[in-house]
Scaffold this active site. Structure first.
Site, short mmCIF file in Angstrom:
data_model
loop_
_atom_site.label_atom_id
_atom_site.label_comp_id
_atom_site.label_asym_id
_atom_site.label_seq_id
_atom_site.Cartn_x
_atom_site.Cartn_y
_atom_site.Cartn_z
N GLY A 1 46.74 -18.92 41.18
CA GLY A 1 47.68 -19.04 40.07
C GLY A 1 47.31 -20.13 39.09
N GLY B 1 49.55 -20.40 35.90
CA GLY B 1 50.63 -20.56 34.94
C GLY B 1 51.64 -21.63 35.28
N GLU B 2 51.65 -22.10 36.53
CA GLU B 2 52.67 -23.06 36.95
C GLU B 2 52.14 -24.34 37.60
OE1 GLU B 2 56.55 -20.51 38.06
OE2 GLU B 2 54.81 -20.02 39.29
#
Length: 436
Positions: free
Chosen positions: A386, A388-389
């Site tokens: 991931g 995006g966070e």
């Protein structure tokens, strides 16, 4: 918003053990120093630029919905159920969301638009006002974290007893090399709304912002107690190869050579003796991605205003498919994270939300944005993770640690507003006088 934390702790459900190993009592017996602290996190709004909006058009037994939504496929089923239409007769069109961050997932505005369109026989748009947005939106839950930890005189962490109330378990599991540890949660963020005065839900990297702030603040306190540089202390207590290489990459990019070499303050000294310029470190894991931040801040000791000057973020996210896209996501996380770290907080009394617009609910200003430098750690042997966070989770911790280095004042509640910083500096000065 002032007594919510006592309410949460007093009404917490039974605990759930997330992770454990060794024996806490054994760790306490061999620890030379024990540190016990409580960390608080206020409610935070999604505060997206576009409010929840939807347009519904019904023609016969078919419906078309244009919606500001993060969950178009669940929305398709919601609309079909609300209108009693076959699912295949519902079409969802998703324009740009206009900001979501977890908030545009429940779709009540789209269901409302569809029902009104069916009742009136005409296309209907529902768009919340800003005041409605603050009232009807879910919030990142207020939360409490309690930590007891112990170190030896050589600077090794020997026990870690961690409890988190209502933030959730994501990011609560530590990654340091600790022989005796226990991590427990009391109430997940969602499914615990009966305890909160209003609805709570996902907010970018749910739970991990709160957990990383608490954990990395506690790590820095232990480093200071051990008389060790914060990077050195972390490296001394890490075996995880991915975190080791990520932290080393951040330190190298920042030019970190220890507190003396970086120009940071020594680990002792009252607020009056500090320069107002400080450096902080924070590490975390989210969505399979490892991140390490190092920040430089300047604190105006007269006003409590914090200016973050520079942030280096190293990120191991496995194989990077789109490096420029990944860097932009990191920059966005850091920029948004300044808000929850320094200003964002929902004020309320009883059932009334006191923040109805951006005149009282403050998000990141253009003038707050520091120099941002990114390092994508090469890890092509791992599948893509991931992006995006993860980089947002360290912002509370890295700024708190840098503020403490700059002023000698330790902040235990997010957001770290100027008023709270001034209060912490005054307390630090009183403690220094008593100690002397």
């Amino acid at each position: 918003d002032e007594n919510i934390f006592d309410h949460l702790v007093n009404n917490a459900p039974r605990r759930d053990v997330v992770a454990e190993g060794g024996d806490i009592k054994t760790g306490e017996d061999i620890a030379d120093t024990v540190i016990e602290q409580t960390y608080l996190n206020s409610y935070v709004a999604h505060a997206a630029m576009e409010t929840h909006t939807a347009l519904a058009k019904i023609e016969g037994d078919k419906a078309t919905i244009w919606a500001s939504t993060q969950t178009p496929f669940p929305l398709k089923d919601q609309i079909a159920k609300a209108l009693d239409f076959p699912s295949e007769n519902v079409r969802i069109i998703t324009p740009f969301v206009g900001g979501g961050f977890g908030g545009k997932s429940q779709n009540s505005q789209a269901v409302e638009a569809a029902r009104l369109a069916k009742l009136t026989g005409k296309p209907v748009q529902v768009a919340r006002s800003r005041a409605e947005e603050f009232f009807y939106d879910t919030f990142r839950p207020a939360a409490v974290v309690k930590i007891r930890s112990g170190i030896t005189n050589s600077g090794k962490i020997v026990f870690w007893d961690y409890g988190v109330y209502f933030a959730g378990s994501r990011g609560s599991q530590h990654f340091y090399d600790v022989p005796h540890h226990r991590t427990v949660t009391f109430g997940e963020a969602r499914g615990s709304d009966s305890v909160h005065p209003f609805a709570t839900g996902a907010w970018r990297a749910p739970a991990n912002n709160t957990n990383t702030f608490a954990r990395e603040s506690q790590i820095e306190i232990m480093a200071a107690k051990a008389g060790l540089d914060p990077v050195e202390f972390r490296l001394k207590n890490l075996k995880d190869e991915r975190m080791l290489r990520t932290l080393k990459a951040a330190a190298e990019k920042f030019g970190w050579t220890g507190k003396a070499g970086s120009g940071a303050n020594p680990p002792s000294g009252s607020s009056e003796e500090r320069s107002g310029r400080g450096f902080g470190v924070s590490c975390g894991i989210d969505s399979g991605t490892y991140v390490a931040h190092i920040a430089e801040v300047e604190v105006d000791k007269n006003t409590g205003h914090v200016q973050v000057k520079r942030i280096v973020c190293a990120q191991d996210m496995g194989q990077v498919v789109n490096p420029e896209g990944a860097k932009i996501q990191i920059e966005g996380c850091i920029t948004m994270g300044l808000g929850y770290a320094l200003a964002e907080e929902v004020h309320f009394k009883g059932g009334k939300v006191l923040d109805t617009n951006f005149n009282t609910y403050e998000i990141t200003h253009f003038s707050w944005v520091p120099k941002i430098e990114t390092v994508l750690v090469k890890a092509d042997e791992l599948s893509p993770q991931g992006g995006g966070e993860p980089a947002i989770i360290c912002m509370g911790g890295v700024i708190a640690n840098a503020i403490c280095d700059a002023t000698g004042a330790r902040l235990f509640q997010l957001p770290m507003t100027p008023a709270r910083i001034k209060e912490a500096m005054a307390k630090s000065a009183r403690v220094a006088v008593l100690t002397k």
